[in-house]
Structures are given as C-alpha cells and as structure tokens.
Design a protein around this motif. Structure first.
Motif, PDB file in Angstrom:
ATOM      1  N   GLU A  90      16.505  12.197   0.844  1.00 46.74           N
ATOM      2  CA  GLU A  90      15.227  12.818   0.449  1.00 46.74           C
ATOM      3  C   GLU A  90      15.075  12.845  -1.077  1.00 46.74           C
ATOM      4  N   ASP A  91      16.191  12.826  -1.795  1.00 41.30           N
ATOM      5  CA  ASP A  91      16.133  12.901  -3.259  1.00 41.30           C
ATOM      6  C   ASP A  91      15.941  11.534  -3.907  1.00 41.30           C
ATOM      7  N   LEU A  92      16.141  10.471  -3.137  1.00 40.25           N
ATOM      8  CA  LEU A  92      16.139   9.132  -3.736  1.00 40.25           C
ATOM      9  C   LEU A  92      14.826   8.748  -4.434  1.00 40.25           C
ATOM     10  N   ALA A 119       6.920  11.331  -4.866  1.00 35.53           N
ATOM     11  CA  ALA A 119       7.123  12.549  -4.101  1.00 35.53           C
ATOM     12  C   ALA A 119       6.057  12.754  -3.028  1.00 35.53           C
ATOM     13  N   ALA A 120       4.938  12.014  -3.084  1.00 32.59           N
ATOM     14  CA  ALA A 120       3.828  12.266  -2.180  1.00 32.59           C
ATOM     15  C   ALA A 120       4.095  11.748  -0.767  1.00 32.59           C
ATOM     16  N   VAL A 121       5.020  10.850  -0.588  1.00 30.78           N
ATOM     17  CA  VAL A 121       5.285  10.312   0.744  1.00 30.78           C
ATOM     18  C   VAL A 121       6.729  10.599   1.134  1.00 30.78           C
ATOM     19  N   ALA A 141       0.832  -1.201   0.000  1.00 30.55           N
ATOM     20  CA  ALA A 141       0.000   0.000   0.000  1.00 30.55           C
ATOM     21  C   ALA A 141       0.869   1.255   0.000  1.00 30.55           C
ATOM     22  N   LEU A 142       1.984   1.163   0.708  1.00 24.38           N
ATOM     23  CA  LEU A 142       2.911   2.294   0.701  1.00 24.38           C
ATOM     24  C   LEU A 142       3.423   2.532  -0.711  1.00 24.38           C
ATOM     25  N   TRP A 172       9.333   6.185   4.113  1.00 27.08           N
ATOM     26  CA  TRP A 172       8.280   5.177   3.936  1.00 27.08           C
ATOM     27  C   TRP A 172       8.765   4.032   3.031  1.00 27.08           C
ATOM     28  N   TRP A 173       9.629   4.372   2.108  1.00 24.16           N
ATOM     29  CA  TRP A 173      10.034   3.358   1.123  1.00 24.16           C
ATOM     30  C   TRP A 173      10.844   2.231   1.735  1.00 24.16           C
ATOM     31  N   PRO A 174      11.926   2.548   2.468  1.00 27.66           N
ATOM     32  CA  PRO A 174      12.621   1.423   3.116  1.00 27.66           C
ATOM     33  C   PRO A 174      11.752   0.682   4.129  1.00 27.66           C
ATOM     34  N   VAL A 175      10.831   1.432   4.802  1.00 32.72           N
ATOM     35  CA  VAL A 175       9.928   0.764   5.758  1.00 32.72           C
ATOM     36  C   VAL A 175       8.991  -0.189   5.000  1.00 32.72           C
ATOM     37  N   GLY A 176       8.413   0.297   3.900  1.00 30.79           N
ATOM     38  CA  GLY A 176       7.517  -0.544   3.088  1.00 30.79           C
ATOM     39  C   GLY A 176       8.240  -1.749   2.524  1.00 30.79           C
TER      40      GLY A 176
END
Lengths: 307, 133
Positions: B44-46, A26-28, A19-20, A32-36
């Motif tokens: 933050e740029d990734l 850019a919206a999150v 879901a993440l 969140w990405w490594p957590v997801g």
C-alpha cells in the motif's frame, strides 16, 4: 480477427493501462498500478511482435514518460523485460541454427563490458539528463527504423584477418531457401559498434535489437535471419551484465518487473498468433509513431517543458 | 550437422535455466502480491515511494543493496528477486558449461573468449562495480 480489430484491441489495452497511470499516486488503490502495467506491457508485447520492434525500446520511454515510476526503476524493469524475452527465444534460435554462438561470443564480450559501464553512467548522471538523452536516443531509433535498410543475403567478399581467425562462418537450414552458408567481415568495426551499443543498453535499460541487427546484417554481412536470431542471443549476455548493476543498486522492484515481464511475454505469444492476419506493415508504422511520441515526451519531460 | 554440438548444449542449459527463472518469478510474485508472506515495504505504501529517486527510496525504505536482500528472503518482494536472480545467472551457468565443452573440443581461442565472459559476468554478479555488497 481483422487487422482493424487487432489494432483497436491493442490500442484499447494500451490506453486502458495508460489511463490508470493518469491518476496521481495516492488517489487509486495500489493494485491498479501492477494491473495497469500488466495491460500496457501486454499491449506492447503484441505490438513488439507485430511491428518487429523490441519490447524494451518501447517500454522504457513510454512507461518512463507516462507512468509516475521514477526512471531508475523503469530502466531496471525495461532491462529485465528485454532479458526475459531474449532468454525465452534464444534456446529455440540456437537449436535451429538461426542464432550463432560463435558469431555472438566475441561481440557479446565487448558489449557486456560496456553495458556495465553504461549502467554505471546512467546512475551517475542527473535523471533529467538521462531522461532527455533517452528521448533523443528514442527519436534517433525511430528514424533508424523508418529509414533503415536490410539485406536478406548480403555479399561478403574476403574475410578480414580477425573474422578469419575467429572462424566466423557457418551453415544454417532455412525452411524457405534450404541450407545457407554464411560468413562475415568487418569484425573490428563491429566490435567498436557493439561497445557503443552496450553503453546505450546499460544506460537506458533498452534492449538493443534495433542496433544489433543492422550491425550484424549491414556492417558484418550476416544474412538477415541469422542477424535477427543472433541479436536475441546477444541480448541475453549484454543485458544480463547490466541487469546485475541494477539489481545490486536496488533498482529492480518486483512490483514493476513481474507484471511487466509476464504481460510482455503473454502479449508476445498473442502477437505471434496474430502475425498471419494482422497488417504488420501498418502496425510497424504505428509502433514507430508511438516511439516518436514517447521520445518527444521523454525529451520534453527531461528538459522540464512537459513534466 | 549445421548446428555445432556446443551450441546445442548451450541451448539446452539456457532453456532450462530461463524456464525455471520465469516460473519462480511468476510464482513468487503471486505469493508477494496476494500477501501470503509479509513484505518489507507494505504494498500500500509503494505508490508514494516508487516516484522517488533510487537513493531516496533506499533511504526511506531501508531496502538493502548488493546481495543484502538475501537476509530478507522471508519478505514477499525479496522472494520474487529469487526468480530475477536465476534469470541473471542463466547466461553465466551456460558459459561455464560452454567452456568445459570448448576445452574438451580443443577450441582454445573460443574457450578463452568464453572464460573472459565468465570473468565479466562474475564481476557484475558479485556487485563489485555496482557499489553494493
């Protein structure tokens, strides 16, 4: 924990991670990405153990299909994931005799050379082609897992000259059936098969346990337990060779690799604890269904039908 | 004994190398993700960069290929690559030890196979085939 609760927990983790991924970049917040990725990898680690399916073969099509990361980076992470898992398991398998270094060495040599070739091919081809080919390969793997047979103790008549020259025979102690004597045959055909396996492993960043085990067990006639153990050892060599190509090309992003490796390894530990209570037969079917979904998604994404 | 001595030896070396590699990867990743050292590409740029094909990513970030990352070891993401490199070197180290054991045992055929494997792994590790130096 009951079987249903286990399945729900795995599904919940997977879908919370996925879901993440549904939200555009850019919206999150970046974290969140490594957590997801960690959550999805953790769920895949549990699923891989309970379903008897390698984590890499699930990771690459699922994350490549449903996360925004470019396939180049996903393949790099998938390869490192398969390598880390195999490296963690191999020492214990070697000590117990359930993996044979003697059996693995010649096959690994061929597979590692072709895995480098496969990795180079993967970078040379257009990503759409690789994504489509990955989708169809995953669907073929799902069919192989659904239909494929296995033989606990295959009968091996006389060894072929190469198997005999390489002294591909030995003993191991099986807690269930005592001391097991093994020998293999059809080594030339197995070497050819491992040449193909290496290409696929390197090209798609997949661990190749799904192919190693049938070749060792059904083609060469190694006992099933020895085949599974030796497959893990083979992955450490074959995937290492391809991993160097990804590392040197710059396709190994620590922000993807570290959460993936840590998540899958923790998930695999939990999966191993759940093995006694989880309905492994159904989990395996669910994992194969997930493979089919991932394969279809990957093929359609590559063909530009579902982008 | 059912398990050959050289296999036990290989297992011991692999165990140590893989544990060290994973521990370093996890520790250095924490250093990177909690920004204890600066990163070459700000985290933050990734999300805007990892969607790009590899060539474009390298072009936009100036990220090095081959062993070039060693010049950026003070940066978070490249600290994490130390762990990855140890994991990739684990098998090579074990094979070097294996060849020594096989030669001592007089198993010339397998010593030759293991030596050939070392050559393959060295070629891969040096990056000659990957196009990065």
């Amino acid at each position: 924990m009951s079987g249903a609760a286990t399945a729900l927990a795995i599904g919940g983790l997977f879908f919370s991670g996925a879901a993440l991924a549904a939200e555009p970049g850019a919206a999150v917040a970046w974290w969140w990405w490594p957590v997801g990725l960690f959550l999805v990898s953790f769920a895949l680690g549990v699923l891989a153990v309970l379903g008897g399916i390698g984590g890499g073969v699930l990771f690459v099509p699922l994350v490549g299909g449903f996360f925004p990361f470019h396939l180049d980076f996903v393949r790099g992470a998938g390869l490192l994931l398969a390598l880390s898992g195999a490296l963690s398991a191999a020492p214990r398998l070697l000590r117990s005799g359930l993996a044979s270094l003697r059996l693995a060495a010649p096959l690994a040599l061929v597979g590692s050379i072709t895995s480098i070739v496969g990795a180079l091919i993967g970078f040379a081809l257009p990503v759409e082609f690789v994504q489509t080919a990955l989708g169809f390969t995953i669907l073929a793997i799902a069919a192989l897992m659904w239909l494929g047979g296995k033989d606990d103790r295959p009968r091996v008549g006389s060894q072929d000259p190469l198997s005999a020259a390489l002294k591909l025979h030995g003993l191991y102690d099986d807690p269930a059936s005592g001391r097991v004597e093994w020998r293999v045959h059809r080594t030339p055909a197995a070497l050819a098969a491992f040449a193909g396996i290496g290409v696929l492993a390197g090209m798609f960043g997949l661990g190749a346990g799904w192919a190693n085990v049938p070749v060792l067990n059904l083609l060469m006639g190694a006992p099933l337990k020895l085949s599974v153990g030796t497959s893990g050892l083979l992955l450490t060599v074959i995937d290492t060779s391809a991993a160097w190509v990804y590392l040197h090309r710059g396709a190994v992003l620590p922000m993807l690799v570290a959460p993936t490796v840590i998540g899958v390894m923790l998930g695999a530990k939990i999966g191993a604890r759940l093995l006694r209570v989880a309905p492994t037969h159904y989990v395996r079917r669910a994992a194969i269904a997930l493979l089919v979904i991932a394969g279809v998604r990957s093929a359609l994404k590559g063909l530009g039908i579902w982008t | 004994m059912a398990v050959p001595e050289e296999q036990q030896l290989y297992a011991r070396w692999l165990d140590v190398a893989s544990r060290v590699g994973l521990a370093v990867l996890a520790a250095m990743f924490l250093v990177y993700v909690f920004k204890l050292v600066p990163a070459h590409v700000p985290v933050e740029d990734l999300p805007a960069l990892w969607t790009l094909p590899l060539e474009q990513y390298l072009e936009q970030t100036g990220a090095p290929t081959g062993w070039g990352w060693l010049t950026l070891l003070g940066r978070g993401e490249y600290l994490s690559l130390i762990g990855v490199t140890i994991l990739c070197l684990a098998t090579l180290l074990c094979y070097v030890r294996l060849v020594i054991a096989l030669v001592a045992k007089g198993d010339r055929l397998y010593a030759a196979i293991a030596a050939a494997q070392i050559v393959v792994l060295c070629v891969a590790a040096l990056g000659f085939l990957a196009g990065g130096h």
